[in-house]
Motif scaffolding. Structure first.
Motif, mmCIF file in Angstrom:
data_model
loop_
_atom_site.group_PDB
_atom_site.id
_atom_site.type_symbol
_atom_site.label_atom_id
_atom_site.label_comp_id
_atom_site.label_asym_id
_atom_site.label_seq_id
_atom_site.Cartn_x
_atom_site.Cartn_y
_atom_site.Cartn_z
ATOM 1 N N CYS A 121 -21.722 -18.026 33.924
ATOM 2 C CA CYS A 121 -21.273 -17.387 32.670
ATOM 3 C C CYS A 121 -21.222 -15.881 32.932
ATOM 4 O O CYS A 121 -22.280 -15.263 33.141
ATOM 5 C CB CYS A 121 -22.239 -17.717 31.541
ATOM 6 N N GLY A 122 -20.011 -15.322 32.921
ATOM 7 C CA GLY A 122 -19.852 -13.905 33.256
ATOM 8 C C GLY A 122 -20.374 -12.976 32.178
ATOM 9 O O GLY A 122 -21.094 -12.010 32.467
ATOM 10 N N THR A 123 -20.032 -13.262 30.925
ATOM 11 C CA THR A 123 -20.566 -12.430 29.838
ATOM 12 C C THR A 123 -22.073 -12.580 29.771
ATOM 13 O O THR A 123 -22.804 -11.623 29.494
ATOM 14 C CB THR A 123 -19.950 -12.828 28.486
ATOM 15 N N GLU B 73 -24.074 -22.790 27.372
ATOM 16 C CA GLU B 73 -23.031 -22.037 26.686
ATOM 17 C C GLU B 73 -22.692 -22.619 25.317
ATOM 18 O O GLU B 73 -22.620 -23.843 25.153
ATOM 19 C CB GLU B 73 -21.742 -22.012 27.528
ATOM 20 N N ARG B 74 -22.473 -21.722 24.373
ATOM 21 C CA ARG B 74 -21.913 -22.107 23.074
ATOM 22 C C ARG B 74 -20.585 -22.812 23.314
ATOM 23 O O ARG B 74 -19.728 -22.291 24.021
ATOM 24 C CB ARG B 74 -21.702 -20.866 22.215
ATOM 25 N N ASN C 170 -13.244 -22.855 23.662
ATOM 26 C CA ASN C 170 -14.273 -23.554 24.431
ATOM 27 C C ASN C 170 -13.922 -25.031 24.535
ATOM 28 O O ASN C 170 -13.008 -25.520 23.842
ATOM 29 C CB ASN C 170 -15.631 -23.420 23.721
ATOM 30 N N ASN D 237 -17.238 -22.337 36.880
ATOM 31 C CA ASN D 237 -16.903 -22.289 35.432
ATOM 32 C C ASN D 237 -15.389 -22.420 35.398
ATOM 33 O O ASN D 237 -14.685 -21.543 35.913
ATOM 34 C CB ASN D 237 -17.384 -20.954 34.892
ATOM 35 N N CYS E 29 -14.564 -14.153 27.699
ATOM 36 C CA CYS E 29 -15.051 -15.031 28.764
ATOM 37 C C CYS E 29 -14.935 -14.268 30.077
ATOM 38 O O CYS E 29 -13.821 -13.932 30.503
ATOM 39 C CB CYS E 29 -14.208 -16.302 28.809
ATOM 40 N N GLY E 30 -16.084 -13.985 30.690
ATOM 41 C CA GLY E 30 -16.079 -13.163 31.905
ATOM 42 C C GLY E 30 -15.467 -13.888 33.093
ATOM 43 O O GLY E 30 -14.543 -13.376 33.751
ATOM 44 N N ASN E 31 -15.963 -15.107 33.368
ATOM 45 C CA ASN E 31 -15.364 -15.855 34.482
ATOM 46 C C ASN E 31 -13.896 -16.156 34.176
ATOM 47 O O ASN E 31 -13.034 -16.127 35.060
ATOM 48 C CB ASN E 31 -16.134 -17.165 34.707
ATOM 49 N N ASN F 268 -19.153 -11.713 22.541
ATOM 50 C CA ASN F 268 -19.656 -13.038 22.175
ATOM 51 C C ASN F 268 -21.181 -12.993 22.221
ATOM 52 O O ASN F 268 -21.765 -12.161 22.881
ATOM 53 C CB ASN F 268 -19.082 -14.114 23.110
ATOM 54 N N ASN G 90 -24.707 -18.342 22.986
ATOM 55 C CA ASN G 90 -24.898 -18.697 24.396
ATOM 56 C C ASN G 90 -26.345 -18.340 24.726
ATOM 57 O O ASN G 90 -26.868 -17.328 24.207
ATOM 58 C CB ASN G 90 -23.950 -17.870 25.272
ATOM 59 N N ALA H 165 -13.664 -18.613 21.400
ATOM 60 C CA ALA H 165 -14.584 -17.657 22.030
ATOM 61 C C ALA H 165 -13.903 -16.303 22.090
ATOM 62 O O ALA H 165 -12.711 -16.211 22.430
ATOM 63 C CB ALA H 165 -14.954 -18.120 23.435
HETATM 64 N N1 LIG Z 1 -18.914 -20.214 25.727
HETATM 65 C C1 LIG Z 1 -18.677 -18.771 25.520
HETATM 66 C C2 LIG Z 1 -17.279 -18.389 26.036
HETATM 67 C C3 LIG Z 1 -17.202 -18.475 27.539
HETATM 68 C C4 LIG Z 1 -18.127 -17.484 28.194
HETATM 69 C C5 LIG Z 1 -18.442 -17.742 29.659
HETATM 70 N N2 LIG Z 1 -17.832 -18.895 30.254
HETATM 71 C C6 LIG Z 1 -18.175 -16.495 30.488
HETATM 72 O O1 LIG Z 1 -17.857 -16.622 31.682
HETATM 73 O O2 LIG Z 1 -18.360 -15.379 29.923
HETATM 74 C C7 LIG Z 1 -18.762 -18.450 24.032
HETATM 75 O O3 LIG Z 1 -18.510 -19.329 23.193
HETATM 76 O O4 LIG Z 1 -19.076 -17.286 23.727
#
Ligand SMILES: N[C@H](CCC[C@H](N)C(=O)O)C(=O)O
Length: 286
Positions: free
Chosen positions: A225-227, A216-217, A66, A13, A75-77, A165, A198, A72
Motif C-alpha cells: 500500500c503506497g499511501t 486496506e479499506r 476499490n 498490489n 492510490c500510491g501503487n 485517503n 486503511n 478511493a
Molecule cells: N484501499 C485504499 C485505496 C488504495 C490504496 C493503496 N492500494 C495504495 O497503494 O495507496 C483506500 O480505500 O483508501
C-alpha cells in the motif's frame, strides 16, 4: 460491449487499468468493478483505475474503485501503475524520464517515470487533523498521535494520517504475529472512522527501515500500500520512532510484496515514494 483493459501491479498490489480518456462517464460501474476484481469469477485485482483526459492544470485525471466497488481518493501503487500505463500509451521509449501531473480526488499528484523504469511520485502533504482523516478519535482540530483505540480485546495505540485517503497506523513488536484477517475488518469498520480506514501494522527494524503489513479499506489484505507506506513514515516520525536526518526523514518500507523507498521533505512537507510498476497482461472484458 467488450472493454479492453491492462493488468498492472506495483509490489503485488494489482489493478485493472482502463483507458477512459474519450468518455467523461467511467466505463465501469462500481458493481461491474467489484465483479471484475473478483479473483475467481472475474479477472482478479485489488481495484480498477481509470485514466481520464486532463484538465487545465493536469495532463490526465485518475479515478479509482476499490475491489469492493467503493471510491478511493488516491492510490500510491496505483498511480505508479497509471504512470507506466500512460508511458506505454504515449509510445515512450525505455530510458525516457517523463513527469505527469495527475488530477486525483486527493488533489494534484505528480509521478515521474525514471530511466530505470521505476516511478517516483510526489505524494503531496499528509493531513493530520482528526477532521481531515476523518476520525472522531479526537477533537476535529486535533491530531491523533499514539491514541488508545479498543479493537478486539485490547487497546491499540494508533496514529492517524490522511494521504487523501484515511490511514490508521499502529506499531507492534512483530508484524508477523498480527492476526490481520481478524483485526483488519474490525479496524476498517470501527465507528470512529466514518469513511472506514486503511490500517497499517508496523515494526521498526532500524533507524531507516520499517516492516509493514496492511489491511486496506475496500480491498482487505494486500501485498503493498503506497499511501499506507507514506502514512507509516509520517507516523513513525510523529511518534519519535524514526528520526529525521537534517530536514529529511526517510525509510525503506518492507512490505510483503517488496520494498518502497519513502522520503518526507520536512520544509515542504511533501512525501516522495519510489517503487516499481509493471504490466502483467492485457485483456478484454466481454
Ligand atoms: N484501499 C485504499 C485505496 C488504495 C490504496 C493503496 N492500494 C495504495 O497503494 O495507496 C483506500 O480505500 O483508501
Amino acid at each position: 460491449m467488450s472493454l479492453s483493459f491492462q493488468k498492472y501491479q506495483g509490489l503485488g498490489n494489482d489493478f485493472l487499468l482502463i483507458d477512459n480518456r474519450h468518455q467523461e462517464e467511467l466505463l465501469l460501474t462500481p458493481e461491474q468493478a467489484q465483479h471484475w476484481c473478483d479473483r475467481h469469477f472475474g479477472v482478479g485485482a485489488d481495484g480498477v483505475i481509470f485514466l481520464l483526459a486532463g484538465t487545465g492544470e493536469s495532463d490526465y485525471r485518475m479515478r479509482m474503485y476499490n475491489a469492493d466497488g467503493s471510491v478511493a481518493e488516491m492510490c500510491g501503487n496505483g498511480i505508479r501503475c497509471l504512470a507506466k500505463f500512460i508511458f506505454a500509451l504515449e509510445g515512450r521509449s525505455a530510458g525516457e524520464i517523463v513527469r505527469y501531473r495527475i488530477d486525483t480526488l486527493a488533489g494534484l499528484i505528480v509521478p515521474e517515470v525514471q530511466a530505470d523504469g521505476q516511478v517516483t511520485v510526489d505524494m503531496g502533504k499528509p493531513q493530520l487533523l482528526a477532521q481531515q482523516i476523518p476520525t472522531t478519535l479526537a477533537a476535529a482540530d486535533q491530531k491523533v498521535i499514539d491514541v488508545p483505540l479498543m479493537v478486539g480485546d485490547r487497546p491499540w495505540l494508533v496514529t492517524c494520517v490522511s494521504m487523501g485517503n484515511p490511514h490508521c497506523v499502529t506499531f507492534v513488536e512483530n508484524v508477523a504475529a498480527v492476526d490481520l484477517a481478524t483485526l483488519g475488518p474490525q479496524f476498517e469498520h470501527h465507528p470512529v472512522f466514518p469513511q472506514r480506514t486503511n490500517t497499517e501494522f508496523v515494526q521498526v527494524l532500524g533507524s531507516d527501515r520499517l516492516r509493514m503489513r496492511v489491511w486496506e479499506r475496500g480491498a482487505g489484505m494486500t501485498l503493498a500500500c503506497g499511501t499506507g507506506a507514506c502514512a507509516t513514515l509520517v507516523a513513525a516520525v510523529l511518534t519519535n520512532r524514526l528520526s529525521p536526518v537534517g530536514n529529511q526523514a526517510q525509510a525503506t518500507v518492507e512490505l510483503p510484496g517488496g520494498d518502497l523507498h519513502i522520503r518526507w521533505d520536512l520544509p515542504s512537507q511533501h512525501l516522495y515514494m519510489t517503487g516499481p510498476a509493471l504490466a502483467v497482461f492485457s485483456g478484454t472484458l466481454p
